[in-house]
Design a protein around this motif. Structure first.
Motif, mmCIF file in Angstrom:
data_model
loop_
_atom_site.group_PDB
_atom_site.id
_atom_site.type_symbol
_atom_site.label_atom_id
_atom_site.label_comp_id
_atom_site.label_asym_id
_atom_site.label_seq_id
_atom_site.Cartn_x
_atom_site.Cartn_y
_atom_site.Cartn_z
ATOM 1 N N ILE A 187 0.848 -1.208 -0.027
ATOM 2 C CA ILE A 187 0.142 -0.148 -0.091
ATOM 3 C C ILE A 187 0.812 1.282 0.040
ATOM 4 N N ILE A 188 1.770 1.348 0.948
ATOM 5 C CA ILE A 188 2.741 2.584 0.911
ATOM 6 C C ILE A 188 3.535 2.768 -0.281
ATOM 7 N N ASP A 189 4.045 1.571 -0.967
ATOM 8 C CA ASP A 189 4.630 1.859 -2.159
ATOM 9 C C ASP A 189 3.639 2.188 -3.339
ATOM 10 N N HIS A 190 2.489 2.085 -3.186
ATOM 11 C CA HIS A 190 1.419 2.221 -4.277
ATOM 12 C C HIS A 190 0.972 3.703 -4.331
ATOM 13 N N VAL A 191 1.138 4.408 -3.298
ATOM 14 C CA VAL A 191 0.318 5.631 -3.331
ATOM 15 C C VAL A 191 1.256 6.899 -3.606
ATOM 16 N N PHE A 195 0.720 11.901 -4.013
ATOM 17 C CA PHE A 195 1.106 13.167 -3.430
ATOM 18 C C PHE A 195 2.387 13.781 -4.098
ATOM 19 N N GLY A 196 2.409 13.486 -5.414
ATOM 20 C CA GLY A 196 3.369 14.071 -6.211
ATOM 21 C C GLY A 196 4.618 13.696 -6.125
ATOM 22 N N MET A 197 4.952 12.404 -5.578
ATOM 23 C CA MET A 197 6.127 11.953 -5.151
ATOM 24 C C MET A 197 6.663 10.632 -5.725
ATOM 25 N N LYS A 198 8.010 10.504 -5.678
ATOM 26 C CA LYS A 198 8.093 9.199 -6.416
ATOM 27 C C LYS A 198 8.273 8.208 -5.550
ATOM 28 N N ASN A 199 8.570 8.109 -4.165
ATOM 29 C CA ASN A 199 8.407 6.986 -3.456
ATOM 30 C C ASN A 199 8.033 7.551 -1.872
ATOM 31 N N PHE A 200 7.546 6.529 -1.256
ATOM 32 C CA PHE A 200 7.014 6.639 0.087
ATOM 33 C C PHE A 200 7.927 7.501 1.126
#
Length: 269
Positions: A187-191, A195-200
């Motif tokens: 989930i955290i890798d998917h979203v 947020f306009g960002m590449k990774n969590f």
């Protein structure tokens, strides 16, 4: 098999009656004693029960469940307790005693874990399918999943995120705690693109929001990710200790993340 399991549970419960008796003594103190005496007695009782649970049922997560029960107190040390505060403390003490009374069944359920029961039932009836008949609380509140389903966006399709949340609930219901850790990481890798960002990691370190939100996002990035990595990448060893729900439950932090996704995507409509 059932008889041997019942016998093992019965042996492990030695000492439970004494602990319940101490709880009954605490209820008497709640009615008559001063706040400091009640607080000290309650803390001592909770600590003694927690130690007994850890000794009898290590790695079960039951001591964490016990510790999470409501605090028993009737006020600050120098305050004058009211009838209401004493009544509320009695109710909380009864909650603790009810939990102790249910402990044998809780232990039996853990010793006959859901995945084992499902597989055993399938073997016994000669089926290649597994049959699920489960009722469980949700790690991701169904109302939150429904909110995600109502969000409309031309930029991001939330169907996979929703499915990951649904599967996380299913993993919890079947006590699939390894899967829970991995689904939380998924989930955290998917979203991050939301947020306009590449990774969590970028989301956790740079997202503008309250200090509480930032702390919970960092908890997902560090603690939850590290736990998932541990179980995903560790190789087989001579001895393994399987995770409990205490280790893999990131529901509070995850709910805040989903709230922020809903707010952000609703604002962009």
């Amino acid at each position: 098999m059932a008889n041997s399991l019942d016998g093992a549970v019965s042996v492990a419960m030695k000492g439970l009656d004494e602990l319940a008796s101490l709880g009954a003594d605490l209820k008497t103190k709640i009615k008559l004693a001063e706040p400091l005496e009640v607080s000290m007695a309650a803390a001592g009782w909770k600590a003694r029960v927690a130690e007994w649970i850890r000794d009898q049922f290590p790695d079960s997560g039951l001591s964490a469940e016990w510790a999470a029960l409501p605090l028993i107190e009737i006020g600050l040390p120098l305050s004058k307790p009211t009838d209401f505060s004493r009544g509320m403390a009695e109710i909380k003490a009864d909650q603790h005693l009810s939990w102790l009374a249910s402990l044998p069944s809780r232990v039996a359920l853990r010793q006959a874990a859901v995945p084992d029961r499902i597989n055993q039932q399938s073997l016994e009836i000669g089926r290649r399918e597994v049959k699920l008949a489960l009722t469980s609380r949700a790690i991701v509140d169904p109302a939150r999943i429904q909110e995600l389903k109502t969000v409309s966006s031309t930029q991001f399709d939330l169907s996979k995120l929703i499915r990951l949340c649904e599967e996380l609930n299913l993993a919890f219901a079947t006590e699939s705690y390894l899967a829970m850790a991995m689904l939380t990481r998924a989930i955290i890798d998917h979203v991050p693109p939301i947020f306009g960002m590449k990774n969590f990691s970028e989301v956790a370190n740079n997202y503008a929001g309250s200090s509480t939100l930032k702390r919970e996002l960092k908890n997902l990035e560090t603690t939850s990710r590290n736990i998932a990595d541990l179980h995903l990448h560790s190789q087989i060893r001579r001895k393994e200790v399987l995770p409990t729900i205490t280790q893999v439950d990131a529901s509070n932090s995850l709910d805040l993340l989903l709230c922020e996704i809903i707010v952000r995507m609703s604002a962009s409509i």
